[in-house]
Design a protein around this motif. Sequence first.
Motif, mmCIF file in Angstrom:
data_model
loop_
_atom_site.group_PDB
_atom_site.id
_atom_site.type_symbol
_atom_site.label_atom_id
_atom_site.label_comp_id
_atom_site.label_asym_id
_atom_site.label_seq_id
_atom_site.Cartn_x
_atom_site.Cartn_y
_atom_site.Cartn_z
ATOM 1 N N LEU A 74 0.921 -1.292 -0.153
ATOM 2 C CA LEU A 74 0.165 0.211 0.178
ATOM 3 C C LEU A 74 0.596 1.344 0.052
ATOM 4 N N LEU A 124 -3.020 7.410 4.777
ATOM 5 C CA LEU A 124 -2.455 7.259 3.373
ATOM 6 C C LEU A 124 -4.005 8.007 2.010
ATOM 7 N N GLY A 125 -5.257 6.916 2.817
ATOM 8 C CA GLY A 125 -7.311 7.633 1.796
ATOM 9 C C GLY A 125 -6.319 9.147 1.767
ATOM 10 N N ILE A 126 -6.502 9.920 3.915
ATOM 11 C CA ILE A 126 -6.524 11.508 3.709
ATOM 12 C C ILE A 126 -5.552 11.843 3.212
ATOM 13 N N LEU A 127 -3.789 11.292 3.358
ATOM 14 C CA LEU A 127 -3.102 11.603 2.292
ATOM 15 C C LEU A 127 -3.561 11.738 0.562
ATOM 16 N N ALA A 134 -11.294 4.989 3.786
ATOM 17 C CA ALA A 134 -9.998 4.769 2.953
ATOM 18 C C ALA A 134 -10.851 5.351 1.600
ATOM 19 N N ALA A 170 -3.155 2.772 8.234
ATOM 20 C CA ALA A 170 -2.544 3.067 7.812
ATOM 21 C C ALA A 170 -3.079 3.129 6.091
ATOM 22 N N ALA A 171 -4.175 2.454 6.324
ATOM 23 C CA ALA A 171 -5.318 2.899 4.779
ATOM 24 C C ALA A 171 -5.824 4.176 5.254
ATOM 25 N N VAL A 172 -6.007 4.431 5.880
ATOM 26 C CA VAL A 172 -7.193 5.626 6.663
ATOM 27 C C VAL A 172 -5.633 6.779 6.336
ATOM 28 N N MET A 184 -12.225 8.980 1.597
ATOM 29 C CA MET A 184 -11.614 9.807 1.332
ATOM 30 C C MET A 184 -10.551 9.783 0.212
#
Lengths: 187, 441, 108
Positions: A81, C85-88, A179, C81-83, A182
Motif C-alpha cells: 500500500l 494514506l487515503g487522507i494523504l 479509505a 495506514a489505509a486511512v 477519502m
Amino acid sequence: MNPALNPPLSNPPVATPYFFYGLAAIMIIGGILVITRKNAVHSALALITTLLAQAALYLMLYAPFVAGVQIILYAGGIMVLFLFVIMLISIERQEKERPFNKQWLVGMVAAAALGGLFIAVYTTRTRGSVLFPPVGRESYVEGQNTQGIASLLFDLHSGTYMFAFEIASLLLLVAIIGAVVMAKKRI
Amino acid sequence: MHDFLRYIESYLGSDKTPGTAGNIFWATVYVLLVFVGLSVAVIAMNWLERKILAHMQVRLGPMRVGPHGLLQPIADALKLLLKEDIIPAGADKVVFWIAPFIVVLAAFTVFVVVPFGPTHAITDMNIGILFMLGVSSLSVLGIVTAGWASNSHYPLIGALRSSAQMVSYEVAMGLAVVSAILMTSLNATNTGTLSMIGIVEAQKAEAVWFLFKFFPLGIIAFTIFAIAMVAETNRAPFDLPEAESELTAGFHTEYSGFRWSLFFLAEYSAMIAVSSIAVTLWLGGWLRPFPNLLQGPTWDLAFSLVPGLTFLFLGGMCFYNTARMPKHPLFKVQTVGLAGFGTLLALIGILMFLPPLRDRVGDIFWFSAKVAAFMYLYIWYRGTFPRYRFDQLMKVGWKVLLPTGLALLICTAIWALRAQVWADVVIPMWTGFVDRLRSIF
Amino acid sequence: MTDISTLHYLVLGAALFLLGVIGVLTRRNVVIVLMSIELILNAVNLNLVAFSRYWQSIHGPSALHGQVFAIFVITDAAAEAAVGLGILIAFFRNKETVNVDEVNLLKW
C-alpha cells in the motif's frame, strides 16, 4: 521461572546470540535508513527489511503465528500500500529538497529526552540483579502456538479476546469505508 | 567411507524432516536438491510450453535445436546470458538491480516447506501454509519496485496493474485455503493443523482427498483456488499486465538479458509453488491413489512400479520418434541424440524398479506427477482462453471469487461442525425461544 | 556472549521506538512520517511478544496474551495506514504537495 512448567527443550536453540545481534543490527540499520533517506522508495525498501528481520525475531521468541501474520500483513500488505501511494504521489517530484522539516531541532531535543528516559529505565538495577531472567529456555510445546492463540481468540467458553476480535473486524470495516471515501475523486 | 554410508543409512531411516530434526547437513543437501530440481523443472516447463502450445495450434514448435527442440531452452538461456545489459537512463540503479532478486527470493523461499513426502521436505514448519502464502505475497513488492525503477510509463502502469491483480486474488486464495484447513480439524482431538505435512496426513487419516470432501464444498474451494492461482502468477487468461501485445510486456519491459531471465525463472517457480499448495491441500499431496481403499503389500507393490513404468514409457516414446526421424545424413546427430535421450530415460526407469529406490521415490513421483498435471493445465489455459480485460479481471476477483469464498467458508464451517452447531447453538436458541413464548402466554 | 534475556528485546524495542519518534518529528515527507509511525508500532509489538514469552515461562505454554495483543496491533496498524494514506491522497489532490510544513490550512 516456574521449574515445573519449564522442562528442558527437546530442540534447544542454536547460536542464539549471533542470530539476535545480527537481526538487531539489520533492524537498527533499516530503521536508520528509513528516517534518513531522501527517496521515499528507498525508505520503504529499508522498512521492508526491518519488518522481515522483525518476523525472524518473532520466530526466535517462539511466536511463529505472529511471524507469519507479520510477513503476510505488514510486509506483503501494508508496504505494498505504501509503495502504491508513493508511486502515485511522488511521481513528478524530484526529491532533491532537504529531507528534514522546519522543526527538526525541537524534534531532536524531544527525541533526546525520550532516549534519556529509556536509558534511565533500562539501566535500573533492582539491588544489583538483572531485570528479567533469560528467555528461550522456557516451556514451548511444538505445534501448539496457533491452537493456543485460536483458543484465546475464538473459544466458546474461555475465549478472552472474542469481543476484541469482533470489535477489530468492525474497525477494519470502518477503515475500509473511510479509505474509500477519502480517496474517491467525487463523493 | 563405511562410516559415511552408515551415516546416510541411519539418517534415511528417521521419521522427521531435516529441519525439524535440526540436521544442518541434510537440510543443506535437501536445499541443493530442491534448487537443482526446480531449475530442471523450469527448463522442462519452457520446452513443454512451447511444444504443447504449438501442437494445440496445429504446428510443430521448435524442432531444429536438438532433436524435437529438446535443446531449445538451453539455447534460450545462453542467449539471455550473453545479451547486452541495458539500464534505462534515469533509472534508479540500486532499486533496478534489487527488484528481480526480490521476486526470485520470494519465489524460491516458498519451497522450504513444500512436502514431497512424509519426511521429504526441507522443514516442516507448523505454520507451513501461512508461510507459503505470506512469502509468495512478497513477490508483489518486487514487481512494484521493478516497474517504478524503470523510469518509464509502460512498466509503471504494468507494475501497478499487475500488483493490484495479485493483491486482489490473494484474498480469494486465502479464503479457499482456510476452508481447506477447516477440514483438517475433524480428527480425534478436534485440532487442525497449518503444517503442510500435517494437512496431507489429515487427508490420509480421513481417507478422502479434500477435493471430494463434503461433496460440492471441496470442489468449489478447489475451483476458487485454481482460478485465483492462475491470476496470482499473472498467467493467461489473466496476463494483461505482462502480455507482449498489451503494455509491451508490462513491468519487465526495460529488463533485458539475465535480469529478464530472473523474472521468468521467478514466474515459473511461483507457478510450481502455488500448484504445490493446490496439490497438498486438495489433491492429497504425495499419497498414491487409494491409499486406504486398496491396501496391502500387493497393491503397494503394484503402485510402486508406476514410476519406473512411466519413465520406460517416455523412453519408449523417444525410441519410437527416433524411428520416425527422416533418414537423411543431416539428421544423423539429432537421431543419435534422441536415441541417447531415450536410453537415459529408460535407464532411469529401470533404476526405479530396484527395491531400495522404489520405496523412497514413490512419494516424490506422485507429488511431481500431480504438479505436472497442473502445469499442463496452465499451458492448456494459455492456449485456449482469450485474455481478460483489466476491469473484468478485477470484477471477477472482487465480485465473484470473494463472495463465493466467504459463503464457502461459512458453509464449510457449519457443515464440518454440524453436530456441535446443532447442540450448542440451534437447540438452546430454539428452547429459549419456546420458553419465552410459553412465559408470555 | 551472554544469554539473550527479555531485557535485550526490550532495549531493541526501545531503540526502534526512538528511531521512529525521530522520524515522525523531523521528516518533511508525509509518507515517511507514516512509515516512521509503522516503525513505532513494530517496536511496541516486539515488546509485547517478548513479554508474552516471559509470561509463558511463569504461566505455562498457553499464556499467549501478548501475542494476541500483537496481532491486534498489526490489524490496527493496517487500518490506520489505509486511512492515513487515503487522507494523504485527498490532501495531495487539493494542494499538490507532500510536505509536512505546508499542511497549514487551519493555521491562524
